[in-house]
Design a protein around this motif. Structure first.
Motif, PDB file in Angstrom:
ATOM      1  N   THR A 137      51.078  55.072  47.409  1.00 10.24           N
ATOM      2  CA  THR A 137      51.560  55.100  46.033  1.00 10.24           C
ATOM      3  C   THR A 137      50.368  54.795  45.112  1.00 10.24           C
ATOM      4  N   GLU A 138      50.615  54.812  43.812  1.00 13.28           N
ATOM      5  CA  GLU A 138      49.549  54.484  42.879  1.00 13.28           C
ATOM      6  C   GLU A 138      49.138  53.026  43.051  1.00 13.28           C
ATOM      7  N   TYR A 139      47.847  52.804  42.948  1.00 12.51           N
ATOM      8  CA  TYR A 139      47.333  51.433  43.019  1.00 12.51           C
ATOM      9  C   TYR A 139      46.165  51.297  42.062  1.00 12.51           C
ATOM     10  N   GLU A 140      45.811  50.049  41.797  1.00 16.74           N
ATOM     11  CA  GLU A 140      44.686  49.793  40.909  1.00 16.74           C
ATOM     12  C   GLU A 140      43.737  48.807  41.559  1.00 16.74           C
ATOM     13  N   VAL A 141      42.472  48.908  41.188  1.00 19.20           N
ATOM     14  CA  VAL A 141      41.422  48.106  41.802  1.00 19.20           C
ATOM     15  C   VAL A 141      40.631  47.409  40.705  1.00 19.20           C
ATOM     16  N   HIS A 142      40.385  46.119  40.887  1.00 23.15           N
ATOM     17  CA  HIS A 142      39.679  45.311  39.892  1.00 23.15           C
ATOM     18  C   HIS A 142      38.534  44.545  40.561  1.00 23.15           C
ATOM     19  N   PRO A 143      37.470  44.238  39.825  1.00 27.51           N
ATOM     20  CA  PRO A 143      36.369  43.471  40.411  1.00 27.51           C
ATOM     21  C   PRO A 143      36.781  42.069  40.853  1.00 27.51           C
ATOM     22  N   SER A 144      37.764  41.484  40.144  1.00 28.01           N
ATOM     23  CA  SER A 144      38.244  40.129  40.432  1.00 28.01           C
ATOM     24  C   SER A 144      39.759  40.109  40.277  1.00 28.01           C
ATOM     25  N   PRO A 145      40.418  39.067  40.795  1.00 24.44           N
ATOM     26  CA  PRO A 145      41.870  38.979  40.634  1.00 24.44           C
ATOM     27  C   PRO A 145      42.281  38.981  39.164  1.00 24.44           C
ATOM     28  N   ILE A 146      43.390  39.660  38.857  1.00 24.67           N
ATOM     29  CA  ILE A 146      43.934  39.648  37.496  1.00 24.67           C
ATOM     30  C   ILE A 146      45.142  38.720  37.409  1.00 24.67           C
ATOM     31  N   ARG A 147      45.446  38.059  38.510  1.00 35.78           N
ATOM     32  CA  ARG A 147      46.522  37.071  38.559  1.00 35.78           C
ATOM     33  C   ARG A 147      46.220  36.085  39.674  1.00 35.78           C
ATOM     34  N   SER A 148      46.842  34.948  39.639  1.00 37.71           N
ATOM     35  CA  SER A 148      46.574  33.931  40.649  1.00 37.71           C
ATOM     36  C   SER A 148      47.135  34.351  42.007  1.00 37.71           C
ATOM     37  N   PRO A 149      46.287  34.425  43.047  1.00 35.95           N
ATOM     38  CA  PRO A 149      46.799  34.788  44.371  1.00 35.95           C
ATOM     39  C   PRO A 149      47.674  33.702  44.988  1.00 35.95           C
ATOM     40  N   ILE A 150      47.629  32.496  44.425  1.00 35.52           N
ATOM     41  CA  ILE A 150      48.422  31.387  44.942  1.00 35.52           C
ATOM     42  C   ILE A 150      49.740  31.245  44.191  1.00 35.52           C
ATOM     43  N   TYR A 158      45.794  46.108  44.012  1.00 35.24           N
ATOM     44  CA  TYR A 158      47.220  45.882  43.794  1.00 35.24           C
ATOM     45  C   TYR A 158      47.934  47.231  43.763  1.00 35.24           C
ATOM     46  N   SER A 159      49.146  47.290  44.324  1.00 37.41           N
ATOM     47  CA  SER A 159      49.985  48.455  44.099  1.00 37.41           C
ATOM     48  C   SER A 159      50.367  48.466  42.621  1.00 37.41           C
ATOM     49  N   LYS A 160      50.234  49.617  41.968  1.00 41.33           N
ATOM     50  CA  LYS A 160      50.286  49.660  40.515  1.00 41.33           C
ATOM     51  C   LYS A 160      51.613  49.187  39.944  1.00 41.33           C
ATOM     52  N   GLU A 161      52.710  49.657  40.513  1.00 41.46           N
ATOM     53  CA  GLU A 161      54.007  49.297  39.955  1.00 41.46           C
ATOM     54  C   GLU A 161      54.376  47.845  40.176  1.00 41.46           C
ATOM     55  N   MET A 162      53.576  47.146  41.012  1.00 42.61           N
ATOM     56  CA  MET A 162      53.877  45.755  41.336  1.00 42.61           C
ATOM     57  C   MET A 162      52.845  44.793  40.773  1.00 42.61           C
ATOM     58  N   SER A 163      51.911  45.289  39.989  1.00 44.13           N
ATOM     59  CA  SER A 163      50.796  44.437  39.565  1.00 44.13           C
ATOM     60  C   SER A 163      51.060  43.694  38.289  1.00 44.13           C
TER      61      SER A 163
END
Length: 243
Positions: free
Chosen positions: A188-201, A237-242
């Motif tokens: 599915t569509e996904y997006e890629v970022h150099p760093s996290p855009i949300r807390s992984p914890i 991240y999967s785009k629709e879930m990011s």
């Protein structure tokens, strides 16, 4: 291209092998048992199966399997069982990265070999000033004490960052950091970022394993994409879930 995939029978590794074969690449898959690979890909003529535990290979065997490869992709991880988390080898991912990179250098390739590591969004890229809250810092400190696989992931990425670095003439690398792995049957569509855009914890996103495999396969085969992300630790991240 010829790609060596370690951890090929894992949940993400199987998708990666399938993605690479769909691209027409030649794949060497290292698995403990060939029977763990899906029948749909097991008999593909572009697939060579190496039945072995990666760390049990001798240096000579490792170099032989790496010889002629344009890229190595590691989807190694620890099984989510008591033995898998706390048993040996506790440094599976990091030790494999060190030994595979050593095998690359032993072969003295004419052009740099790509090393694509599947890592985790819970591991910070210390080459960047990635913000982290004190609460998240505390949780990660606990993870280091309680969960050896987290330390393994950190050490694997740190090996690539600090010992291979950005100027090695034989090895180029990327450490892909998925956030919240889930299972899906299609890309599915996904997006890629150099760093996290949300807390992984505290605010983790989601990404499907097949999307991670798709990105890793494209990193290997698409030179423009590789140039964009080499020497970095992109978060996917999967785009629709990011959001």
């Amino acid at each position: 291209m010829t790609i060596l995939v370690v951890g090929a029978s894992g949940a993400t590794g199987q998708h990666l092998v399938a993605q690479l074969l769909e691209q027409g690449q030649y794949v060497k898959a290292v698995v403990r048992s060939a029977g763990k690979l899906p029948e749909s890909i097991r008999n593909e003529h572009n697939l060579s199966i190496i039945e072995a535990s990666i760390l049990n290979l001798s240096d000579t065997e490792m170099a032989e399997h790496v010889a002629g490869c344009d890229a190595i992709a590691s989807c190694l991880g620890h099984n989510l069982t008591f033995k898998g988390i706390y048993g040996k080898p506790q440094r599976l991912v990091a030790d494999a990265a060190r030994r595979l990179c050593g095998a690359i250098k032993a072969n003295n390739p004419e052009k740099p070999v790509k090393y694509v590591l599947m890592n985790t969004s819970g591991n910070r890229n210390r080459d960047l000033d990635e913000p982290i809250s004190s609460a998240q810092r505390g949780i990660i400190a606990l993870l280091r004490l309680l969960l050896p696989p987290h330390v393994d992931n950190e050490k694997a990425a740190d090996f690539l960052r600090t010992e291979i670095g950005q100027k090695d003439t034989m090895i180029e690398w990327t450490a892909v950091r998925p956030d919240g792995l889930i299972n899906e049957s299609e890309v599915t569509e996904y997006e890629v970022h150099p760093s996290p855009i949300r807390s992984p914890i505290f605010d983790a996103g989601k990404v499907s394993r097949i999307n991670v495999a798709h990105f890793m396969a494209n990193l290997i085969s698409n030179d423009d994409l590789w140039q964009k992300w080499k020497g970095q630790m992109p978060v996917i991240y999967s785009k629709e879930m990011s959001s």
